[in-house]
Design a protein around this motif. Sequence first.
Motif, short mmCIF file in Angstrom:
data_model
loop_
_atom_site.label_atom_id
_atom_site.label_comp_id
_atom_site.label_asym_id
_atom_site.label_seq_id
_atom_site.Cartn_x
_atom_site.Cartn_y
_atom_site.Cartn_z
N ASP A 1 -1.43 1.21 -5.67
CA ASP A 1 -0.54 1.02 -6.82
C ASP A 1 0.89 0.90 -6.31
O ASP A 1 1.50 1.87 -5.88
CB ASP A 1 -0.67 2.21 -7.79
CG ASP A 1 0.09 1.98 -9.09
OD1 ASP A 1 0.77 0.93 -9.21
OD2 ASP A 1 0.02 2.84 -9.99
N PRO B 1 -7.10 6.54 -5.00
CA PRO B 1 -7.57 5.30 -5.62
C PRO B 1 -8.74 5.54 -6.57
O PRO B 1 -9.45 6.55 -6.44
CB PRO B 1 -8.01 4.45 -4.42
CG PRO B 1 -8.45 5.47 -3.41
CD PRO B 1 -7.55 6.66 -3.60
N LYS C 1 3.30 -7.29 -12.12
CA LYS C 1 3.08 -6.24 -13.11
C LYS C 1 3.85 -6.52 -14.39
O LYS C 1 3.37 -6.28 -15.50
CB LYS C 1 3.50 -4.87 -12.54
CG LYS C 1 2.64 -4.39 -11.39
CD LYS C 1 1.19 -4.20 -11.81
CE LYS C 1 0.34 -3.72 -10.67
NZ LYS C 1 -1.10 -3.63 -11.04
N THR D 1 -11.49 0.52 -6.30
CA THR D 1 -10.49 0.21 -5.28
C THR D 1 -10.88 0.83 -3.95
O THR D 1 -10.74 0.19 -2.89
CB THR D 1 -9.11 0.71 -5.72
OG1 THR D 1 -8.73 0.06 -6.93
CG2 THR D 1 -8.06 0.43 -4.65
N GLN E 1 -7.11 -5.48 -9.86
CA GLN E 1 -6.00 -5.92 -9.03
C GLN E 1 -6.15 -7.38 -8.59
O GLN E 1 -5.36 -7.85 -7.77
CB GLN E 1 -5.91 -5.03 -7.78
CG GLN E 1 -5.66 -3.56 -8.07
CD GLN E 1 -4.19 -3.28 -8.29
OE1 GLN E 1 -3.47 -4.10 -8.85
NE2 GLN E 1 -3.73 -2.13 -7.84
N ARG F 1 3.46 0.50 -7.98
CA ARG F 1 4.44 1.08 -8.91
C ARG F 1 4.97 2.42 -8.43
O ARG F 1 6.00 2.88 -8.90
CB ARG F 1 3.82 1.23 -10.29
CG ARG F 1 3.58 -0.10 -11.01
CD ARG F 1 2.85 0.09 -12.32
NE ARG F 1 1.51 0.66 -12.11
CZ ARG F 1 0.65 0.87 -13.09
NH1 ARG F 1 0.96 0.56 -14.34
NH2 ARG F 1 -0.55 1.38 -12.83
N ARG F 2 4.28 3.05 -7.50
CA ARG F 2 4.77 4.34 -7.01
C ARG F 2 5.96 4.20 -6.07
O ARG F 2 6.56 5.20 -5.67
CB ARG F 2 3.64 5.11 -6.31
CG ARG F 2 2.97 4.38 -5.17
CD ARG F 2 1.62 5.01 -4.87
NE ARG F 2 0.85 4.29 -3.88
CZ ARG F 2 0.64 4.70 -2.64
NH1 ARG F 2 1.16 5.85 -2.24
NH2 ARG F 2 -0.07 4.01 -1.80
N SER G 1 4.75 -7.89 -6.23
CA SER G 1 3.92 -6.93 -6.96
C SER G 1 4.61 -6.49 -8.24
O SER G 1 3.98 -6.34 -9.28
CB SER G 1 3.63 -5.71 -6.08
OG SER G 1 4.77 -4.91 -5.90
#
Length: 370
Positions: free
Chosen positions: A246, A122, A366, A126, A219, A248-249, A362
């Motif tokens: 995140d 992070p 995004k 974060t 965030q 997106r991973r 999420s």
Amino acid sequence: MTQCIKTRFVGLDVHKDTIVIAVAELGRQPARVIATVPYEGKALRKVLDKLGPRAQVACCYEAGPTGYGLARALLAAGWACDVIAPSLIPKRHGERIKTDRRDAVKLAENHRAGQLVAVFIPDEQTEAIRDLERAREDAKKAERVVRHQLSKFLLRHGRRYPGKTTWNDAHHAWIAKQAFVEPAQKYVLADALASVEGATLRASELTTRLKEVTVGWSQEPLVKALQAMRGVEFVTAVTLVAEVGDFRRFARAEDFMGYVGLIPSEQTSGNHRRQGPITKTGNAHVRHVLVESAWHYRRQPRMSKALRERSAGISPRVCAIAWKAQKRLHGRLNRLIGRGKNKAEAVTAVARELAGFVWAISREEKLLVS
């Protein structure tokens, strides 16, 4: 741009005072320990600079109490650096000797072989919010402990609260009226009350600070969006976002479910397939708040006043996902319990699907931001 090929793989066994450095060259030769340096950036960089161009060196170390500061410093200086999940490091059967040097060598060789799983690193803000959120969680645990101690003290002396809901104003007023003859018991009651009040105040103050520091956080929009879901209030939303970092991973919802350890364990051999309890791997904080939130889906789907207030300003697409989650998860929970499923197991199954809806929101958030 063509990615530079890594030719040296560095395993760092990091402790609070020292770092053991092992290097595995490209090929099949065993890794070797080249130095043990103090936990100090200048000493480590001096050794790493001798290994060649920074773009060709890949470093790694185990996640642990030393945190992510070392990884961020190495990344900023131009070295590749992964922080490794300790529980997923391959172990040799029958290996009984463990030393710092062996650990560093093992990291270097497994890193070269591509057998290590890196955790998310992070950013500093974060990580700071994650620290505060975990401090609040610790404060709530301490509050539960002192409340339990006071309740059991009163119960031992036949003081049974007649109401249904505890630790509200009525319950506090009832406790304040309890009187004891013995001075020692009077002191115990006063001390317990002071402990409860102090623990409650500490948890409340940490919650307030958490609301303050998340203003302007990158965030923050996702924290707001997640609160459109039933059972996901501010603290739960912050916990999900700060712990995951995140989303997106995770390419699929199933990947996120696996990350939080909510998928069933499995033992399959030949034609026999046997599924067991959930794996409980990955992030326990996220798994805990998802299970706690899943209990809210016992009730009929509806937009309560609190939920409408939390949903104000959130995109209609996110609200549609949240409403779909209410209907599906309520029906799923009722069907599982109706078939005789244990309530805790049914809620855990619903928590797994809830994780999928969290992932979907999420992703939607995004897309809206981008």
